[in-house]
Motif scaffolding. Structure first.
Motif, PDB file in Angstrom:
ATOM      1  N   GLU A   1       0.838  -1.197   0.000  1.00 25.74           N
ATOM      2  CA  GLU A   1       0.000   0.000   0.000  1.00 25.74           C
ATOM      3  C   GLU A   1       0.874   1.248   0.000  1.00 25.74           C
ATOM      4  O   GLU A   1       1.834   1.366   0.764  1.00 25.74           O
ATOM      5  CB  GLU A   1      -0.885  -0.034   1.253  1.00 25.74           C
ATOM      6  N   SER A   2       0.516   2.186  -0.830  1.00 29.50           N
ATOM      7  CA  SER A   2       1.292   3.414  -0.949  1.00 29.50           C
ATOM      8  C   SER A   2       0.416   4.616  -0.609  1.00 29.50           C
ATOM      9  O   SER A   2      -0.794   4.613  -0.848  1.00 29.50           O
ATOM     10  CB  SER A   2       1.838   3.567  -2.368  1.00 29.50           C
ATOM     11  N   THR A   3       1.041   5.637  -0.052  1.00 27.87           N
ATOM     12  CA  THR A   3       0.295   6.857   0.281  1.00 27.87           C
ATOM     13  C   THR A   3       0.166   7.779  -0.934  1.00 27.87           C
ATOM     14  O   THR A   3      -0.599   8.750  -0.905  1.00 27.87           O
ATOM     15  CB  THR A   3       1.010   7.623   1.409  1.00 27.87           C
ATOM     16  N   GLU A   4       0.894   7.474  -1.997  1.00 28.90           N
ATOM     17  CA  GLU A   4       0.831   8.293  -3.205  1.00 28.90           C
ATOM     18  C   GLU A   4      -0.194   7.711  -4.173  1.00 28.90           C
ATOM     19  O   GLU A   4      -0.089   6.543  -4.558  1.00 28.90           O
ATOM     20  CB  GLU A   4       2.203   8.351  -3.880  1.00 28.90           C
ATOM     21  N   PRO A   5      -1.193   8.473  -4.556  1.00 31.71           N
ATOM     22  CA  PRO A   5      -2.224   7.974  -5.480  1.00 31.71           C
ATOM     23  C   PRO A   5      -1.624   7.493  -6.796  1.00 31.71           C
ATOM     24  O   PRO A   5      -0.762   8.139  -7.383  1.00 31.71           O
ATOM     25  CB  PRO A   5      -3.123   9.204  -5.707  1.00 31.71           C
ATOM     26  N   GLY A   6      -2.081   6.322  -7.235  1.00 31.23           N
ATOM     27  CA  GLY A   6      -1.651   5.787  -8.513  1.00 31.23           C
ATOM     28  C   GLY A   6      -0.299   5.124  -8.502  1.00 31.23           C
ATOM     29  O   GLY A   6       0.135   4.572  -9.519  1.00 31.23           O
ATOM     30  N   LEU A   7       0.392   5.142  -7.340  1.00 36.37           N
ATOM     31  CA  LEU A   7       1.711   4.521  -7.263  1.00 36.37           C
ATOM     32  C   LEU A   7       1.586   3.077  -6.808  1.00 36.37           C
ATOM     33  O   LEU A   7       1.033   2.794  -5.751  1.00 36.37           O
ATOM     34  CB  LEU A   7       2.616   5.293  -6.314  1.00 36.37           C
ATOM     35  N   SER A   8       2.083   2.170  -7.584  1.00 35.96           N
ATOM     36  CA  SER A   8       2.059   0.747  -7.242  1.00 35.96           C
ATOM     37  C   SER A   8       3.468   0.310  -6.877  1.00 35.96           C
ATOM     38  O   SER A   8       4.413   0.528  -7.632  1.00 35.96           O
ATOM     39  CB  SER A   8       1.556  -0.066  -8.446  1.00 35.96           C
ATOM     40  N   LYS A   9       3.583  -0.295  -5.677  1.00 35.25           N
ATOM     41  CA  LYS A   9       4.899  -0.732  -5.200  1.00 35.25           C
ATOM     42  C   LYS A   9       4.857  -2.252  -5.064  1.00 35.25           C
ATOM     43  O   LYS A   9       4.362  -2.793  -4.084  1.00 35.25           O
ATOM     44  CB  LYS A   9       5.225  -0.072  -3.863  1.00 35.25           C
ATOM     45  N   ARG A  10       5.347  -2.913  -6.111  1.00 34.33           N
ATOM     46  CA  ARG A  10       5.315  -4.367  -6.130  1.00 34.33           C
ATOM     47  C   ARG A  10       6.690  -4.955  -5.796  1.00 34.33           C
ATOM     48  O   ARG A  10       7.722  -4.323  -6.001  1.00 34.33           O
ATOM     49  CB  ARG A  10       4.850  -4.872  -7.489  1.00 34.33           C
ATOM     50  N   GLY A  11       6.654  -6.177  -5.282  1.00 28.76           N
ATOM     51  CA  GLY A  11       7.906  -6.826  -4.948  1.00 28.76           C
ATOM     52  C   GLY A  11       7.702  -8.251  -4.484  1.00 28.76           C
ATOM     53  O   GLY A  11       6.645  -8.854  -4.720  1.00 28.76           O
ATOM     54  N   THR A  12       8.707  -8.761  -3.788  1.00 31.57           N
ATOM     55  CA  THR A  12       8.695 -10.143  -3.320  1.00 31.57           C
ATOM     56  C   THR A  12       8.956 -10.177  -1.817  1.00 31.57           C
ATOM     57  O   THR A  12       9.839  -9.464  -1.318  1.00 31.57           O
ATOM     58  CB  THR A  12       9.780 -10.972  -4.032  1.00 31.57           C
TER      59      THR A  12
ATOM     60  N   TYR B   1      11.599  -4.770  -3.324  1.00 29.43           N
ATOM     61  CA  TYR B   1      10.816  -4.150  -4.386  1.00 29.43           C
ATOM     62  C   TYR B   1      11.407  -4.465  -5.764  1.00 29.43           C
ATOM     63  O   TYR B   1      12.606  -4.735  -5.923  1.00 29.43           O
ATOM     64  CB  TYR B   1      10.761  -2.637  -4.198  1.00 29.43           C
ATOM     65  N   ASP B   2      10.529  -4.356  -6.778  1.00 31.54           N
ATOM     66  CA  ASP B   2      10.983  -4.546  -8.158  1.00 31.54           C
ATOM     67  C   ASP B   2      11.782  -3.346  -8.646  1.00 31.54           C
ATOM     68  O   ASP B   2      12.589  -3.451  -9.571  1.00 31.54           O
ATOM     69  CB  ASP B   2       9.773  -4.757  -9.080  1.00 31.54           C
ATOM     70  N   GLU B   3      11.548  -2.204  -8.030  1.00 28.44           N
ATOM     71  CA  GLU B   3      12.233  -0.973  -8.400  1.00 28.44           C
ATOM     72  C   GLU B   3      12.850  -0.356  -7.128  1.00 28.44           C
ATOM     73  O   GLU B   3      12.447  -0.713  -6.018  1.00 28.44           O
ATOM     74  CB  GLU B   3      11.249   0.016  -9.028  1.00 28.44           C
ATOM     75  N   PRO B   4      13.794   0.540  -7.278  1.00 29.57           N
ATOM     76  CA  PRO B   4      14.469   1.139  -6.105  1.00 29.57           C
ATOM     77  C   PRO B   4      13.571   2.125  -5.350  1.00 29.57           C
ATOM     78  O   PRO B   4      13.807   3.338  -5.328  1.00 29.57           O
ATOM     79  CB  PRO B   4      15.686   1.822  -6.712  1.00 29.57           C
ATOM     80  N   MET B   5      12.534   1.585  -4.721  1.00 26.35           N
ATOM     81  CA  MET B   5      11.593   2.410  -3.946  1.00 26.35           C
ATOM     82  C   MET B   5      11.763   2.194  -2.442  1.00 26.35           C
ATOM     83  O   MET B   5      10.979   2.706  -1.649  1.00 26.35           O
ATOM     84  CB  MET B   5      10.151   2.048  -4.327  1.00 26.35           C
ATOM     85  N   GLY B   6      12.779   1.422  -2.068  1.00 24.97           N
ATOM     86  CA  GLY B   6      12.951   1.094  -0.665  1.00 24.97           C
ATOM     87  C   GLY B   6      13.894   2.028   0.068  1.00 24.97           C
ATOM     88  O   GLY B   6      14.259   3.091  -0.421  1.00 24.97           O
ATOM     89  N   LYS B   7      14.279   1.599   1.268  1.00 28.30           N
ATOM     90  CA  LYS B   7      15.132   2.422   2.126  1.00 28.30           C
ATOM     91  C   LYS B   7      16.407   1.713   2.571  1.00 28.30           C
ATOM     92  O   LYS B   7      17.246   2.320   3.230  1.00 28.30           O
ATOM     93  CB  LYS B   7      14.357   2.852   3.373  1.00 28.30           C
ATOM     94  N   ASN B   8      16.541   0.423   2.213  1.00 27.74           N
ATOM     95  CA  ASN B   8      17.700  -0.323   2.695  1.00 27.74           C
ATOM     96  C   ASN B   8      17.991  -1.500   1.781  1.00 27.74           C
ATOM     97  O   ASN B   8      17.348  -1.662   0.731  1.00 27.74           O
ATOM     98  CB  ASN B   8      17.470  -0.805   4.134  1.00 27.74           C
ATOM     99  N   ASP B   9      18.955  -2.319   2.187  1.00 25.62           N
ATOM    100  CA  ASP B   9      19.325  -3.512   1.416  1.00 25.62           C
ATOM    101  C   ASP B   9      18.953  -4.795   2.169  1.00 25.62           C
ATOM    102  O   ASP B   9      19.572  -5.839   1.984  1.00 25.62           O
ATOM    103  CB  ASP B   9      20.819  -3.501   1.107  1.00 25.62           C
TER     104      ASP B   9
END
Length: 234
Positions: A154-165, A186-194
């Motif tokens: 779930e994202s706080t930004e409308p229309g933003l999808s944050k998918r991952g594993t 995440y599938d894209e660099p939308m996170g905060k750590n490794d």
């Protein structure tokens, strides 16, 4: 009457099992009992009781010249020795706790008195009332999220999808309070750590691809990796 008898000798301060020759006189008995009970010979008033359970008086040893057998002493009788003048002896002082000054120690003094006290042990090991509050709160709710599951966060930004594993599900050493965290790559660099936080690693991924979120923000299902159409951006 021959041989010795097994009897109990009881006084205000003592109780013991003894072997007594029934041929000795009451006077001789008193001399022996002074060493056992601490009651002076002149103060002794001796009675024979039926048993330890039944203190019925069988006889009173009133004549110092008579042998014990005269009074019908037998095995497992009780010789009750009373002190007729305790003010002149120490009788009763060994068991009278009212004459002993009480020693009281405050909790603070007790804690500082000895590092090996039970209180100190509980403080060092965080036991009982010293346990951290988050360790004594409500138990963690079971979360049914399988590792390796595809998910959408779930994202706080409308229309933003944050998918991952899903890469981690469990308790962590960070965060406030108790509860389960879900580690997502995440599938894209939308996170905060490794996959590591505050020096502790929970899973591994590329920098800025990892994140930890609460289970209620994670939807598990058929969420394939989204393809980016570069032609539309040209």
């Amino acid at each position: 009457m021959s041989g010795t008898l097994n009897v109990f000798v009881v006084s205000l301060d003592t109780q013991s099992e003894r072997r007594i020759d029934p041929h000795i006189t009451v006077e001789q008995l008193k001399n022996k009992l002074e060493l056992i009970t601490g009651v002076p010979v002149a103060n002794q008033a001796i009675s024979i009781r039926n048993s330890l359970e039944d203190r019925t008086v069988v006889a009173t040893l009133s004549d110092d010249s008579k042998p014990l057998g005269f009074y019908g002493l037998r095995d497992w009788h009780v010789l009750q020795v009373d002190d007729t003048n305790p003010s002149t002896s120490l009788t009763g002082q060994l068991t009278d706790v009212t004459q002993v000054d009480k020693f009281e120690l405050s909790d603070t003094a007790y804690a500082a008195h000895d590092p090996d006290t039970v209180l100190a042990y509980k403080q060092r090991n965080k036991v009982g009332r010293f346990a951290p509050k988050d360790e004594t709160s409500q138990p963690a709710v079971e979360v049914k999220i399988d590792l390796g599951s595809r998910c959408e966060v779930e994202s706080t930004e409308p229309g933003l999808s944050k998918r991952g594993t899903v890469r981690f599900v469990g308790l962590t050493s960070f965060g406030t309070g108790e509860g389960i965290w879900v580690g997502v790559e995440y599938d894209e660099p939308m996170g905060k750590n490794d996959g590591s936080v505050q020096g502790k690693r929970y899973f591994s991924c590329r920098p800025n691809y990892g994140a930890f979120v609460r289970p209620e923000k994670v939807k598990v299902g058929d969420y394939p990796v989204e393809e980016i159409d570069l032609d539309e951006e040209m």
